[in-house]
Design an enzyme around this catalytic site. Structure first.
Site, PDB file in Angstrom:
ATOM      1  CD  GLU A 168      -2.623  -1.018   2.730  1.00 42.93           C
ATOM      2  OE1 GLU A 168      -2.305  -0.158   3.573  1.00 42.93           O
ATOM      3  OE2 GLU A 168      -3.535  -1.828   2.906  1.00 42.93           O
TER       4      GLU A 168
ATOM      5  CE  LYS B  74       5.414   4.555   6.968  1.00 44.11           C
ATOM      6  NZ  LYS B  74       5.101   5.888   7.481  1.00 44.11           N
TER       7      LYS B  74
ATOM      8  NE  ARG C 198      -2.588   4.003  12.722  1.00 42.40           N
ATOM      9  CZ  ARG C 198      -1.832   2.903  12.739  1.00 42.40           C
ATOM     10  NH1 ARG C 198      -0.527   3.005  12.821  1.00 42.40           N
ATOM     11  NH2 ARG C 198      -2.359   1.710  12.692  1.00 42.40           N
TER      12      ARG C 198
HETATM   13  P1  ATP Z   1       6.814   6.537  10.982  1.00 38.30           P
HETATM   14  O1  ATP Z   1       7.923   7.200  11.704  1.00 38.30           O
HETATM   15  O2  ATP Z   1       7.252   5.730   9.833  1.00 38.30           O
HETATM   16  O3  ATP Z   1       5.637   7.393  10.680  1.00 38.30           O
HETATM   17  P2  ATP Z   1       5.471   5.432  13.223  1.00 38.30           P
HETATM   18  O4  ATP Z   1       6.324   4.947  14.325  1.00 38.30           O
HETATM   19  O5  ATP Z   1       4.715   6.691  13.381  1.00 38.30           O
HETATM   20  O6  ATP Z   1       6.347   5.440  11.945  1.00 38.30           O
HETATM   21  P3  ATP Z   1       4.774   3.047  12.034  1.00 38.30           P
HETATM   22  O7  ATP Z   1       3.864   1.988  12.388  1.00 38.30           O
HETATM   23  O8  ATP Z   1       6.189   2.729  12.147  1.00 38.30           O
HETATM   24  O9  ATP Z   1       4.431   4.306  12.898  1.00 38.30           O
HETATM   25  O10 ATP Z   1       4.428   3.539  10.570  1.00 38.30           O
HETATM   26  C1  ATP Z   1       3.109   3.534  10.214  1.00 38.30           C
HETATM   27  C2  ATP Z   1       2.529   4.911  10.095  1.00 38.30           C
HETATM   28  O11 ATP Z   1       2.437   5.240   8.728  1.00 38.30           O
HETATM   29  C3  ATP Z   1       1.136   4.879  10.597  1.00 38.30           C
HETATM   30  O12 ATP Z   1       1.087   5.322  11.925  1.00 38.30           O
HETATM   31  C4  ATP Z   1       0.351   5.751   9.669  1.00 38.30           C
HETATM   32  O13 ATP Z   1       0.238   7.051  10.201  1.00 38.30           O
HETATM   33  C5  ATP Z   1       1.196   5.860   8.436  1.00 38.30           C
HETATM   34  N1  ATP Z   1       0.628   5.222   7.231  1.00 38.30           N
HETATM   35  C6  ATP Z   1       0.626   5.771   6.012  1.00 38.30           C
HETATM   36  N2  ATP Z   1       0.105   4.956   5.104  1.00 38.30           N
HETATM   37  C7  ATP Z   1      -0.251   3.826   5.754  1.00 38.30           C
HETATM   38  C8  ATP Z   1      -0.826   2.595   5.345  1.00 38.30           C
HETATM   39  N3  ATP Z   1      -1.124   2.347   4.068  1.00 38.30           N
HETATM   40  N4  ATP Z   1      -1.037   1.666   6.296  1.00 38.30           N
HETATM   41  C9  ATP Z   1      -0.716   1.889   7.584  1.00 38.30           C
HETATM   42  N5  ATP Z   1      -0.167   3.033   8.016  1.00 38.30           N
HETATM   43  C10 ATP Z   1       0.075   4.000   7.119  1.00 38.30           C
END
Ligand code: ATP
Length: 588
Positions: free
Chosen positions: A250, A252, A257
């Site tokens: 998917e 990103k 979020r």
């Molecule tokens: P990052 O620093 O990469 O944003 P994070 O620690 O906030 O990471 P992760 O689980 O590592 O959280 O990365 C997922 C984040 O990416 C999610 O919290 C969401 O906000 C975002 N995101 C974007 N696209 C997607 C997707 N297709 N599916 C899930 N999460 C997504």
């Protein structure tokens, strides 16, 4: 229940950092707690009145508390302030002052947990012009009847400085031991917590209904689910190897979020940190009933800023303009967004968490009525690195930051970071493999052009086991004049007189901060250092992890709490990963 029992237990808990001892103190406390106050005790020990997502804030300023102490004790505010400077904590200072006081104005009567809780709740609800006077009145009425140790904890709760260091997991260990007779049952409690984000509700459930009630624990609309998180991979090859078959890829997207709850005529939005952010997105609230074709549902989406003319995605920072209390309509018009759904957790009265990804995705596509404003996030199935590479290029061209790769048969694992979701970011192609999100724990005053701001920041990782923040580097590059100014404004109110007891650092910055703000940093390498405390002794006795050439990326991670920062385990994985890379290269 007498508040003195609680204050004594807090005192014992404060004097240890050992998890086993803390757990035992908690078990002892729960032994003395009637079932009907278990939830309230659980919130109070974390310095809260309700779960975070309800946003119940006490918001009492130090000045007001000093006035209240002065009123109750008859001691001049100036003397209280002096004691405070000496102690570094107003609760502690008040308790010292009160215990030195010999006269009997402080007749300690029995005050109950129920009364304290109710009064604190009233204080939290006060608004408007007369609220300060009323707060004063309530606080001094409590202090009038409190013994010195009780006063200490009342003030700590009021000021938001309760730092017993009890992590949720420790509380759940103790609940499992006390009410089910076996600490190993924490796993079941954890599940209940992960789907409700409400430790008080979990505590009450197990206290009153035992393990059976916990097993039947249900997700509830408007109680946010703790989000599933992803592991990182450095390359498409690594992902293909890990999944070993077909998986979903998917986009990103780089936005915020948002967990959307809708049902019974109400819509609410929760952030990644589970705060209620409904007020920042009135446009989503308004449109959800048209977009979602279900009676009630919990969905996850990425809200992304867009250029209205071109439809291009804009960087995450643009969304920060929405974080305001006033004139939100103006911000909605100036900073338009799209809502990009990627998961469904609950639909028409039933949890979807145990459904495999493929079924949840199919349901999501059925429920979301796509239009220009809302749609399901772009997805394609892939099984080899060429397919991932192609889709990665599409996604980068569309303005996203990379791909999320998801195992097709995986359930939604609330509250955990696991290998069923993998993130592959464009920036991972750099040496370290990823950026780190670090907690700002200290500041050094700037010189020259940076006079009047913190020119260098001391940063820390989160140590899950110890529930502490461990220093990992100083960062002085990557700051624009604007970001220096912005950081100064954010950090100034977080200055504390003494280092927070949860901070581990041998460095002495000019100022210490409450460990709250998280910023993003990149670095060229992770090294070992005798100075820093991150992952101390993990690789070599006496050495912690440090970052070589750390640089601020410009991203302030508002949506992350200090406990969401990069952990020492993650740093250790990156450290070993880079060693492997160096080794592999040397073989070529
Ligand atoms: P990052 O620093 O990469 O944003 P994070 O620690 O906030 O990471 P992760 O689980 O590592 O959280 O990365 C997922 C984040 O990416 C999610 O919290 C969401 O906000 C975002 N995101 C974007 N696209 C997607 C997707 N297709 N599916 C899930 N999460 C997504």
């Amino acid at each position: 229940m007498k508040f003195s029992v609680l204050a004594e237990a807090f005192g014992r808990m404060e004097s240890t950092r050992k998890r086993t001892e803390l757990t035992q103190h908690l078990v002892d406390l729960f032994e003395q707690t009637p079932h009907e106050v278990v939830a309230r005790i659980t919130y109070l020990m974390q310095g809260k009145l309700r779960p975070d997502f309800e946003g119940v804030e006490l918001g009492v300023a130090e000045k007001l508390a000093i006035r209240a102490i002065s009123k109750s004790s008859g001691i001049a505010a100036k003397n209280i302030e002096d004691e405070y400077r000496k102690e570094g904590d107003l609760g502690h200072a008040a308790s010292e002052i009160l215990s030195q006081k010999t006269q009997t104005t402080f007749m300690a009567q029995d005050i109950t947990v129920e009364r304290i809780y109710e009064t604190l709740f009233k204080i939290a609800r006060l608004e408007g012009s007369r609220s300060q006077d009323m707060k004063m009145k309530y606080i001094s009425s409590l202090l009038n009847d409190a013994s010195p140790p009780e006063a200490k904890y009342i003030l700590k709760i009021l000021l938001g400085t309760m730092r017993l260091g009890v992590a949720e997991n420790t509380v759940m260990d103790a609940l499992a031991a006390r009410y089910t007779g076996d600490k190993a049952n924490r796993r079941l409690l954890e599940h209940a917590y992960n789907v409700s984000s409400d430790l008080g509700r979990v505590a009450e459930t197990v206290a009153t209904g035992g393990l059976d009630a916990v097993k039947k624990f249900k997700m509830m609309l408007f109680n946010p689910v703790r989000p599933m998180l992803a592991d990182r991979v450095k390359s498409q090859e690594e992902a293909v190897e890990k999944f070993g078959g077909e998986f979903a890829a998917e986009y990103k997207l780089d936005g915020e979020r948002v967990q959307i709850h809708t049902g019974g005529g109400r819509v609410a939005l929760f952030s990644r940190r589970l705060e209620d952010i409904s007020a920042y997105y009135p446009d989503i609230i308004e449109k959800i009933p048209e977009i979602i074709d279900a009676g009630d549902a919990i969905l996850e989406a990425e809200a992304v800023a867009v250029n209205e003319n071109t439809g291009e995605f804009l960087p995450f920072q643009e969304l920060m303009h929405r974080r305001r209390k006033y004139k939100i309509e103006k911000a909605v018009a100036e900073y338009p967004i799209t809502v990009n759904f990627f998961d469904i957790l609950y639909c028409d009265g039933a949890s979807c968490l145990d459904m495999p990804y493929t079924d949840r995705r199919a349901m999501l596509e059925r429920v979301v009525k796509s239009d220009e404003y809302a749609r399901c996030i772009q997805m394609r199935k892939a099984g080899n690195s060429g397919e991932v590479q192609d889709f990665m290029e599409d996604s980068i061209n569309a303005g996203s930051e990379g791909l999320m790769l998801k195992r097709l048969d995986s359930q939604y694992q609330a509250g955990s970071r696991g290998s069923n979701w993998l993130k592959l970011k464009r920036e991972y192609q750099n040496d370290l493999g990823d950026s780190l999100d670090l907690v700002v724990i200290g500041g050094f005053f700037g010189r020259g052009r940076r006079t009047g701001s913190y020119g260098t920041l001391l940063l820390a990782t989160y140590d899950i086991d110890g529930n502490v923040f461990t220093s990992i580097c100083k960062v002085g590059t990557g700051f624009s004049d604007e970001s220096l100014d912005q950081l100064y404004q954010i950090l100034k109110p977080k200055v504390v007189i003494k280092k927070n007891p949860r901070v581990r650092s041998e460095m002495e910055p000019d100022v210490w901060f409450e460990p709250e703000l998280v910023i993003e940093v990149v670095a060229s390498e992770i090294t070992l250092s005798p100075i820093h405390k991150a992952g101390l002794d993990t690789v070599r006795k006496g050495a912690g992890f440090a970052l070589r050439f750390p640089k601020f990326t410009g991203k302030i991670r508002d949506e992350k709490g200090a406990e969401d920062a990069s952990t020492n385990e993650e740093v250790a994985t990156l450290y070993h990963g880079q060693k492997k890379v160096a080794h592999d290269k040397s073989l070529m």
